[in-house]
Design an enzyme around this catalytic site. Structure first.
Site, PDB file in Angstrom:
ATOM      1  N   THR A 209      -5.051   3.247  -3.127  1.00 11.99           N
ATOM      2  CA  THR A 209      -6.256   4.002  -3.429  1.00 11.99           C
ATOM      3  C   THR A 209      -5.926   5.384  -3.975  1.00 11.99           C
ATOM      4  OG1 THR A 209      -7.546   2.891  -1.761  1.00 11.99           O
ATOM      5  CG2 THR A 209      -8.194   5.099  -2.243  1.00 11.99           C
ATOM      6  N   THR A 210      -4.739   5.858  -3.706  1.00 11.30           N
ATOM      7  CA  THR A 210      -4.413   7.229  -4.085  1.00 11.30           C
ATOM      8  C   THR A 210      -4.212   7.355  -5.608  1.00 11.30           C
ATOM      9  OG1 THR A 210      -3.177   9.139  -3.262  1.00 11.30           O
ATOM     10  CG2 THR A 210      -1.886   7.232  -3.907  1.00 11.30           C
ATOM     11  N   SER A 211      -4.066   8.579  -6.075  1.00 13.51           N
ATOM     12  CA  SER A 211      -3.938   8.826  -7.506  1.00 13.51           C
ATOM     13  C   SER A 211      -2.506   8.537  -7.973  1.00 13.51           C
ATOM     14  CB  SER A 211      -4.280  10.284  -7.811  1.00 13.51           C
ATOM     15  OG  SER A 211      -5.553  10.583  -7.296  1.00 13.51           O
TER      16      SER A 211
ATOM     17  N   ASP B 291       0.871  -1.165   0.000  1.00  9.23           N
ATOM     18  CA  ASP B 291       0.000   0.000   0.000  1.00  9.23           C
ATOM     19  C   ASP B 291       0.927   1.239   0.000  1.00  9.23           C
ATOM     20  OD1 ASP B 291      -2.231   1.774   0.662  1.00  9.23           O
ATOM     21  OD2 ASP B 291      -1.376   1.807   2.677  1.00  9.23           O
TER      22      ASP B 291
ATOM     23  N   ASP C  89      -0.152   5.188   0.989  1.00 10.84           N
ATOM     24  CA  ASP C  89      -0.347   6.184   2.051  1.00 10.84           C
ATOM     25  C   ASP C  89      -0.382   5.521   3.418  1.00 10.84           C
ATOM     26  OD1 ASP C  89      -0.554   8.518   0.408  1.00 10.84           O
ATOM     27  OD2 ASP C  89      -2.457   7.717  -0.308  1.00 10.84           O
TER      28      ASP C  89
ATOM     29  N   PRO D 234      -0.325  10.054  -9.997  1.00 15.36           N
ATOM     30  CA  PRO D 234       0.730  11.074  -9.909  1.00 15.36           C
ATOM     31  C   PRO D 234       1.311  11.203  -8.494  1.00 15.36           C
ATOM     32  CG  PRO D 234      -1.169  11.930 -11.097  1.00 15.36           C
ATOM     33  CD  PRO D 234      -1.589  10.614 -10.541  1.00 15.36           C
TER      34      PRO D 234
ATOM     35  N   GLY E  67     -10.199   7.450  -1.154  1.00 17.99           N
ATOM     36  CA  GLY E  67     -10.243   8.218  -2.389  1.00 17.99           C
ATOM     37  C   GLY E  67     -10.598   9.675  -2.119  1.00 17.99           C
TER      38      GLY E  67
ATOM     39  N   GLU F  81      -0.344  11.346   4.925  1.00 21.65           N
ATOM     40  CA  GLU F  81      -1.696  11.912   5.043  1.00 21.65           C
ATOM     41  C   GLU F  81      -1.715  13.376   5.472  1.00 21.65           C
ATOM     42  OE1 GLU F  81      -4.261  11.022   3.672  1.00 21.65           O
ATOM     43  OE2 GLU F  81      -4.112   8.861   3.386  1.00 21.65           O
TER      44      GLU F  81
HETATM   45  C1  XBP Z   1      -5.194   6.343   1.108  1.00 20.73           C
HETATM   46  C2  XBP Z   1      -6.298   7.166   0.641  1.00 20.73           C
HETATM   47  C3  XBP Z   1      -6.128   8.184  -0.393  1.00 20.73           C
HETATM   48  C4  XBP Z   1      -5.431   9.493  -0.019  1.00 20.73           C
HETATM   49  C5  XBP Z   1      -5.802  10.571  -0.989  1.00 20.73           C
HETATM   50  O1  XBP Z   1      -4.730   5.525   0.066  1.00 20.73           O
HETATM   51  O2  XBP Z   1      -7.425   6.942   1.057  1.00 20.73           O
HETATM   52  O3  XBP Z   1      -7.421   8.491  -0.786  1.00 20.73           O
HETATM   53  O4  XBP Z   1      -5.847   9.912   1.283  1.00 20.73           O
HETATM   54  O5  XBP Z   1      -5.530  10.235  -2.291  1.00 20.73           O
HETATM   55  P1  XBP Z   1      -3.801   4.181   0.306  1.00 20.73           P
HETATM   56  P2  XBP Z   1      -6.320  10.884  -3.552  1.00 20.73           P
HETATM   57  O6  XBP Z   1      -3.592   4.003   1.781  1.00 20.73           O
HETATM   58  O7  XBP Z   1      -4.608   3.050  -0.305  1.00 20.73           O
HETATM   59  O8  XBP Z   1      -2.515   4.432  -0.435  1.00 20.73           O
HETATM   60  O9  XBP Z   1      -6.760  12.253  -3.156  1.00 20.73           O
HETATM   61  O10 XBP Z   1      -5.327  10.887  -4.688  1.00 20.73           O
HETATM   62  O11 XBP Z   1      -7.510   9.987  -3.854  1.00 20.73           O
HETATM   63 MG    MG Z   2      -2.816   3.188   3.515  1.00 15.87          MG
END
Ligand code: XBP
Ligand code: MG
Length: 265
Positions: free
Chosen positions: A120-122, A9, A11, A124, A51, A18
């Site tokens: 889940t994050t974008s 994963d 974030d 880029p 997201g 975060e």
């Molecule tokens: C964590 C998330 C993400 C980020 C924001 O993702 O929930 O939504 O907080 O990213 P993960 P975006 O732990 O699965 O990496 O604004 O790009 O959606």
């Molecule tokens: Mg995470």
């Protein structure tokens, strides 16, 4: 050896990102003349929605319902601004990887395991983080699956299933590394065993279903704090420890059998 790949994963797991996401959200609200500032207490609640676009919509519907009609059509633009801001900030001051992440990645590569990302994050955001913080950057990963690559974000298993497909491996030969309940549910629903390292915002999450929960991956001379599951007598999440935990779990609890029940729990 049954373990052939590690799926990370992003974030909270690779790095504590975060707070930078929160800052980028808040700066974007300002740019769009929205009088909103998400403080850390509120953000902890909002993080249950995965997201960024989904999170903005959820916030509007829950806390500013009278603005839904005005804000909903702008969410894609607000979020594009947020992504641009997040990547700028990451590039200016790279976010360090969490303790032990670079070590474990190095061990896995040296042993010939493959690496993937299921987030889940974008995209880029992932690219900016890896460029600034991991020697070798994106090229280290055989597969990178980001939130908008799939129909359903975590806790649905889609990003993990896509990563397995791209790796050409089955769930039983991989292990996932996550920091949140939504992440553990997603990986388990895809049939993977998961090691969880809770992060800044997820310390209070329910990690039921994780093979092991430890405070961090750890480094030689710096042990993790064992929280639950496998690893009580280890000090670091090494590749050797992961293989041992994975092998023991495979014989007592085949992951595929546990998956559907957990997602519905
Ligand atoms: C964590 C998330 C993400 C980020 C924001 O993702 O929930 O939504 O907080 O990213 P993960 P975006 O732990 O699965 O990496 O604004 O790009 O959606
Ligand atoms: Mg995470």
């Amino acid at each position: 050896m049954t373990l052939r790949a590690l799926v990370f994963d992003v974030d909270g797991t690779l790095a504590e990102t975060e707070e930078l996401h929160r800052r980028a959200f808040n700066e974007s609200f300002k740019a769009f003349d929205l009088p909103w500032q998400w403080n850390s207490r509120l953000y902890a609640k909002l993080l249950r929605v995965t997201g960024g676009k989904e999170r903005i919509l959820h916030f509007t519907e829950t806390y500013q319902p009278h603005l839904v009609d005005a804000v909903a059509p702008q969410i894609a633009d607000i979020h594009r601004h947020k992504t641009r801001r997040y990547t700028e900030l990451t590039e200016k001051v790279p976010i360090p990887l969490r303790t032990g992440v670079a070590r474990l990645i190095h061990e896995a590569r040296t042993a010939g395991l493959r690496l993937a990302i299921a987030t889940t994050t974008s995209r880029p955001n992932v690219q900016a983080l890896l460029r600034g913080s991991l020697p070798g950057g994106e090229a280290v990963f055989a597969s990178i699956v980001a939130g908008d690559d799939v129909a359903r974000k975590k806790p649905f298993p889609d990003v993990y299933m896509r990563a397995l497909e791209e790796l050409g491996l089955d769930a039983g030969s991989c292990i996932a590394l996550e920091d949140s309940r939504n992440g553990v549910l997603a990986a388990r629903a895809a049939g993977l065993h998961v090691v969880a390292t809770p992060s800044l915002y997820t310390g209070g999450d329910d990690f039921t279903g994780a093979l092991s929960v430890v405070s961090e991956l750890g480094m030689p001379g710096r042990s993790y704090e064992h929280i639950a599951g496998a690893g009580r007598h280890d000090r670091n999440v090494t590749l050797e420890a992961l293989e041992r935990w994975h092998e023991a779990a495979r014989t007592t609890d085949p992951p595929e059998a546990a998956a559907p029940a957990l997602l519905n729990a």
